[in-house]
Structures are given as C-alpha cells and as structure tokens.
Design a protein around this motif. Structure first.
Motif, PDB file in Angstrom:
ATOM      1  N   PHE A 196       0.828  -1.202   0.000  1.00 61.14           N
ATOM      2  CA  PHE A 196       0.000   0.000   0.000  1.00 61.14           C
ATOM      3  C   PHE A 196       0.864   1.254   0.000  1.00 61.14           C
ATOM      4  N   ASP A 197       0.348   2.302  -0.633  1.00 57.56           N
ATOM      5  CA  ASP A 197       1.067   3.576  -0.731  1.00 57.56           C
ATOM      6  C   ASP A 197       0.699   4.543   0.384  1.00 57.56           C
ATOM      7  N   VAL A 198      -0.529   4.426   0.889  1.00 61.28           N
ATOM      8  CA  VAL A 198      -1.046   5.356   1.901  1.00 61.28           C
ATOM      9  C   VAL A 198      -1.792   4.570   2.966  1.00 61.28           C
ATOM     10  N   VAL A 199      -1.582   4.938   4.214  1.00 60.30           N
ATOM     11  CA  VAL A 199      -2.426   4.477   5.312  1.00 60.30           C
ATOM     12  C   VAL A 199      -3.302   5.639   5.741  1.00 60.30           C
ATOM     13  N   GLN A 200      -4.603   5.378   5.837  1.00 56.78           N
ATOM     14  CA  GLN A 200      -5.523   6.361   6.405  1.00 56.78           C
ATOM     15  C   GLN A 200      -6.048   5.823   7.730  1.00 56.78           C
ATOM     16  N   ILE A 201      -5.841   6.571   8.792  1.00 57.86           N
ATOM     17  CA  ILE A 201      -6.358   6.212  10.108  1.00 57.86           C
ATOM     18  C   ILE A 201      -7.820   6.643  10.189  1.00 57.86           C
ATOM     19  N   HIS A 202      -8.696   5.714  10.517  1.00 55.32           N
ATOM     20  CA  HIS A 202     -10.123   6.032  10.612  1.00 55.32           C
ATOM     21  C   HIS A 202     -10.418   6.584  12.008  1.00 55.32           C
ATOM     22  N   ALA A 203     -10.637   7.895  12.061  1.00 49.34           N
ATOM     23  CA  ALA A 203     -10.935   8.554  13.343  1.00 49.34           C
ATOM     24  C   ALA A 203     -12.278   9.263  13.260  1.00 49.34           C
ATOM     25  N   ALA A 204     -13.183   8.730  12.454  1.00 50.88           N
ATOM     26  CA  ALA A 204     -14.479   9.375  12.211  1.00 50.88           C
ATOM     27  C   ALA A 204     -15.627   8.423  12.518  1.00 50.88           C
ATOM     28  N   HIS A 205     -16.849   8.920  12.303  1.00 47.34           N
ATOM     29  CA  HIS A 205     -18.078   8.126  12.247  1.00 47.34           C
ATOM     30  C   HIS A 205     -18.400   7.358  13.524  1.00 47.34           C
ATOM     31  N   GLY A 206     -17.906   7.846  14.645  1.00 53.82           N
ATOM     32  CA  GLY A 206     -18.274   7.239  15.918  1.00 53.82           C
ATOM     33  C   GLY A 206     -17.521   5.980  16.267  1.00 53.82           C
ATOM     34  N   TYR A 207     -16.434   5.666  15.533  1.00 59.08           N
ATOM     35  CA  TYR A 207     -15.650   4.488  15.849  1.00 59.08           C
ATOM     36  C   TYR A 207     -14.613   4.816  16.929  1.00 59.08           C
ATOM     37  N   LEU A 208     -13.751   3.867  17.254  1.00 54.27           N
ATOM     38  CA  LEU A 208     -12.999   3.928  18.512  1.00 54.27           C
ATOM     39  C   LEU A 208     -12.253   5.246  18.736  1.00 54.27           C
ATOM     40  N   ILE A 209     -11.470   5.705  17.769  1.00 50.91           N
ATOM     41  CA  ILE A 209     -10.718   6.944  17.997  1.00 50.91           C
ATOM     42  C   ILE A 209     -11.672   8.107  18.218  1.00 50.91           C
ATOM     43  N   HIS A 210     -12.714   8.185  17.399  1.00 44.27           N
ATOM     44  CA  HIS A 210     -13.713   9.246  17.569  1.00 44.27           C
ATOM     45  C   HIS A 210     -14.399   9.133  18.930  1.00 44.27           C
ATOM     46  N   GLN A 211     -14.606   7.923  19.418  1.00 41.74           N
ATOM     47  CA  GLN A 211     -15.208   7.734  20.743  1.00 41.74           C
ATOM     48  C   GLN A 211     -14.335   8.334  21.838  1.00 41.74           C
ATOM     49  N   PHE A 212     -13.031   8.250  21.667  1.00 43.57           N
ATOM     50  CA  PHE A 212     -12.130   8.891  22.626  1.00 43.57           C
ATOM     51  C   PHE A 212     -12.177  10.411  22.480  1.00 43.57           C
ATOM     52  N   LEU A 213     -12.283  10.904  21.249  1.00 41.00           N
ATOM     53  CA  LEU A 213     -12.252  12.349  21.021  1.00 41.00           C
ATOM     54  C   LEU A 213     -13.482  13.060  21.560  1.00 41.00           C
ATOM     55  N   SER A 214     -14.644  12.449  21.409  1.00 34.78           N
ATOM     56  CA  SER A 214     -15.899  13.137  21.704  1.00 34.78           C
ATOM     57  C   SER A 214     -16.291  13.061  23.179  1.00 34.78           C
ATOM     58  N   PRO A 215     -16.649  14.203  23.783  1.00 33.52           N
ATOM     59  CA  PRO A 215     -17.138  14.182  25.166  1.00 33.52           C
ATOM     60  C   PRO A 215     -18.443  13.405  25.312  1.00 33.52           C
ATOM     61  N   LEU A 216     -19.126  13.164  24.203  1.00 33.19           N
ATOM     62  CA  LEU A 216     -20.388  12.418  24.267  1.00 33.19           C
ATOM     63  C   LEU A 216     -20.165  10.962  24.612  1.00 33.19           C
ATOM     64  N   THR A 217     -19.012  10.426  24.252  1.00 33.76           N
ATOM     65  CA  THR A 217     -18.726   9.011  24.490  1.00 33.76           C
ATOM     66  C   THR A 217     -17.527   8.776  25.397  1.00 33.76           C
ATOM     67  N   ASN A 218     -16.818   9.820  25.750  1.00 29.08           N
ATOM     68  CA  ASN A 218     -15.645   9.695  26.625  1.00 29.08           C
ATOM     69  C   ASN A 218     -15.923  10.415  27.929  1.00 29.08           C
ATOM     70  N   THR A 219     -16.180   9.639  28.965  1.00 31.04           N
ATOM     71  CA  THR A 219     -16.428  10.206  30.294  1.00 31.04           C
ATOM     72  C   THR A 219     -15.363   9.749  31.283  1.00 31.04           C
ATOM     73  N   ARG A 220     -14.209   9.374  30.771  1.00 31.04           N
ATOM     74  CA  ARG A 220     -13.124   8.896  31.633  1.00 31.04           C
ATOM     75  C   ARG A 220     -12.622  10.023  32.523  1.00 31.04           C
ATOM     76  N   THR A 221     -12.027   9.621  33.630  1.00 36.77           N
ATOM     77  CA  THR A 221     -11.457  10.592  34.570  1.00 36.77           C
ATOM     78  C   THR A 221      -9.953  10.407  34.724  1.00 36.77           C
ATOM     79  N   ASP A 222      -9.373   9.577  33.854  1.00 33.33           N
ATOM     80  CA  ASP A 222      -7.926   9.363  33.915  1.00 33.33           C
ATOM     81  C   ASP A 222      -7.240  10.204  32.837  1.00 33.33           C
ATOM     82  N   ALA A 223      -6.051   9.822  32.425  1.00 32.54           N
ATOM     83  CA  ALA A 223      -5.274  10.599  31.457  1.00 32.54           C
ATOM     84  C   ALA A 223      -5.864  10.578  30.053  1.00 32.54           C
ATOM     85  N   TYR A 224      -6.905   9.777  29.814  1.00 35.81           N
ATOM     86  CA  TYR A 224      -7.530   9.686  28.503  1.00 35.81           C
ATOM     87  C   TYR A 224      -8.904  10.339  28.445  1.00 35.81           C
TER      88      TYR A 224
END
Length: 369
Positions: A182-210
């Motif tokens: 492959f020539d390019v890797v695209q990281i999927h950080a959209a559409h409510g999947y795992l990375i987006h779940q960490f980014l959004s306050p709607l799905t991330n209610t952690r109280t630690d460093a994350y």
C-alpha cells in the motif's frame, strides 16, 4: 486543465511525496462481503477496487479494514491483523497500481460500534440490525467508556493494558500494510468508531489521562498516530479521516477538529479527509456538498496539508468548484462511485480535458471518452 485533473502530491516526512495523477479519491466504503468471517479480502475487493482504479481515480482506498478481530464493525469486514490477510491484499494492490492509481488502506477499529450485523439489504429485511447476537457470533465490545449514546450494547471501558495493546495493533497493521504494498495508510478517526469515541465528550467520560480535557481526550489518537507513523515508512504518506463535527451540542466540534488537525500535521499526518457525525442522532446539515465547509476549516487551519472534502459530491462541475474556491485540495467520491466506477474518466471528459489527460484504460478506447 481543470483543477480536478491537475496532478497532486501527498507530502511525506522524508520530503519525497507521493505523486497522484489527479485529485479524485475513492472514499472508503464498507462492503460487508467476507462471508468466511476471516477478514481475508478476495475477488470482490479485487473487482470493486480494481474497477475504480481502471475508472480513473488517483487514490483508491479500501473499505474500513480492522486492525484486530475485535475491532470489526461486522463479522464480514476485511482485516489486516494477520499475515494471511496482508498476503491476500498484495495482488489487489498490484492491480490497482497496474491501472495507474495509488492504493490506500483505511485502518479501523470500531470500538463500541463493533460486533453488529452487516448493513446489507438481506439482513435488514430480516430484521437483523444492531448488535450481533451471541448465537450469531457476536463478541464483547470495548471503548473509552461505558455508554448508551451509540444506540448499541454498552462497550466495556478499556483498561490501560487494553489501550496499550490496541496501540500495538494499529502499528502492526501499518507494518503489514507496507508489506502488502500500500502507498497510503488512512487512520479512521471518524463516524463514531474507537478513535472518535475517545475524542468526543459524548462518548468519553473517563477521569484518567484519557478523558476530560481536550489534551486527554486526544491522547489515544495521538498515541495511535505516533505508533503508526513510526511503523509506516517515512517515504509514504499518512492520512486521517475525521468527523469534523458531531453536530450535537456538547460534542466534538469543528473548532476541536481544526486544533487537533494542526497537532496531527506536526506529528507527520499529511492528508486529511473531512466527514462528520457518527455519534448520537444526526442534527447536521444535508444536501449536496454538505461537509465541504468542514474541509475548508481544516485547510485554513493547517497550511501545507492536503485536505479532501467528502459528502454528496456527485457532479464533475460541483467537484471542480470545491477546488476552484480553495475549499479543499481534492475530493473523495463515495456513493457516486458505487453507481459509476468510471466517474473520474467521465468527469474529465465533461470538464473538457484533452483526450490524453482522460484517465481511462487503453482497452476501453472504443468508448470514445
């Protein structure tokens, strides 16, 4: 020459860049066709992706390809968590290259939106929606926090050990993607999947460093980028797809996206694709080009990055206008490409490109592009 069919370069850390024949990208689109449930791509991926490469796209992205079996959206997703899968991707990549296109792979982890029925007419007609039942092969999902916001069974909040293991999975997948050519890797950080779940306050209610602050909520994404960039060769571009806005009060916003994109660019991400939403009910705009403003915001915030717009961009003149106005550097074509694999070649002809600049296979010369 139109803007849409001017050559483009995706930047790389070593400064060489990836040269592309035009500025049309095939957007990643789930195919839900791995009936053996083993994540191994087969003739459908060769046909689907190969046809779009022959049709003139400059960069052809795979569907969301899981970095671990637990991270699949459905049990019929492709994967690249083992060597058998990587080896099966290699001839598909070779054919894409043979048609003059670059090959990109979208690496993904669905997090709390994993273990769902494949979104295909045969399943939905039978009432099979939402989480896979255990008797149908469903599995436990993980995410930053337990939540019902996704409209699915609540994921289990990830431990530090699970976060660390997940980061390693992303890096291993990038190494296999390189081995597959492959020539390019695209990281999927959209559409409510795992990375987006960490980014959004709607799905991330952690109280630690994350969790909590912007810095903490973006930590997982930054660790993924760092790990993938280290595993991915410096002469190859790294891209990311972001949901520019949740379109939900109190969620991830375009201001957050622009701020994070600037950080990601400094970490070696050279290309950004701007989609939106995926967490909670949709309250955003609609209509042709409804997400172009998100791409424009990131392009303004991150000079030097290559930014693509996506979302109901269907007509050649419309795509050309996105570039002429400076809103983006390229366009990602999704549903229109499902209807017409030759979208770029036809667009080039409609925009008045000289015959020698229309990207069509020699075998199809009788089509009189």
């Amino acid at each position: 020459m139109s803007k849409l069919f001017a050559p483009a370069t995706l930047g790389t850390p070593d400064g060489t860049g990836l040269e592309l024949r035009n500025r049309t990208f095939l957007a990643p689109m789930c195919q839900y066709s791995i009936t053996k449930r083993d994540g191994v791509p087969h003739a459908w991926q060769m046909t689907h992706l190969g046809a779009r490469a022959a049709g003139g796209f400059a960069l052809v992205y795979t569907e969301a390809t899981a970095v671990t079996a637990q991270g699949r959206i459905s049990d019929q997703d492709t994967g690249i968590w083992n060597d058998d899968q990587a080896e099966a991707w290699a001839p598909i990549v070779d054919f894409i290259h043979s048609q003059g296109a670059a090959a990109g792979i979208q690496l993904a982890h669905a997090g709390g939106k994993a273990s769902t029925y494949a979104w295909l007419p045969g399943h939905t007609a039978a009432g099979q929606r939402g989480n896979l039942r255990p008797r149908d092969g469903g599995w436990e999902t993980i995410g930053p926090s337990a939540t019902d916001v996704l409209g699915l069974a609540s994921p289990t909040a990830m431990t530090q050990e699970q976060i660390d293991a997940s980061i390693s999975d992303w890096a291993a997948a990038a190494r296999r993607a390189d081995a597959a050519g492959f020539d390019v890797v695209q990281i999927h950080a959209a559409h409510g999947y795992l990375i987006h779940q960490f980014l959004s306050p709607l799905t991330n209610t952690r109280t630690d460093a994350y969790g909590g602050s912007f810095e903490n909520r973006t930590r997982y994404a930054r660790e993924v980028i760092t790990a993938v960039r280290e595993a991915w060769p410096a002469h190859k571009p790294l891209a990311i797809r972001l949901s520019g806005d949740d379109w939900v009060q109190g969620g991830w916003s375009i201001a957050d996206t622009a701020r994070f994109a600037l950080e990601a660019f400094g970490m070696g991400v050279g290309a950004f694709d701007l989609s939106s939403a995926g967490i909670g009910a949709y309250h955003g705009p609609s209509g042709p080009g409804f997400q172009v403003s998100l791409a424009a915001a990131v392009k303004a915030a991150v000079p030097g990055a290559f930014v693509t717009a996506v979302g109901l961009i269907t007509e050649p003149a419309q795509a050309e206008q996105v570039l002429v106005t400076g809103a983006a550097d390229g366009v990602s074509i999704g549903r229109a490409a499902l209807k017409n694999p030759n979208w770029p070649a036809i667009a080039a002809a409609e925009l008045g490109e000289p015959h020698e600049n229309i990207p069509f296979p020699a075998q199809y010369w009788r089509a009189n592009w």
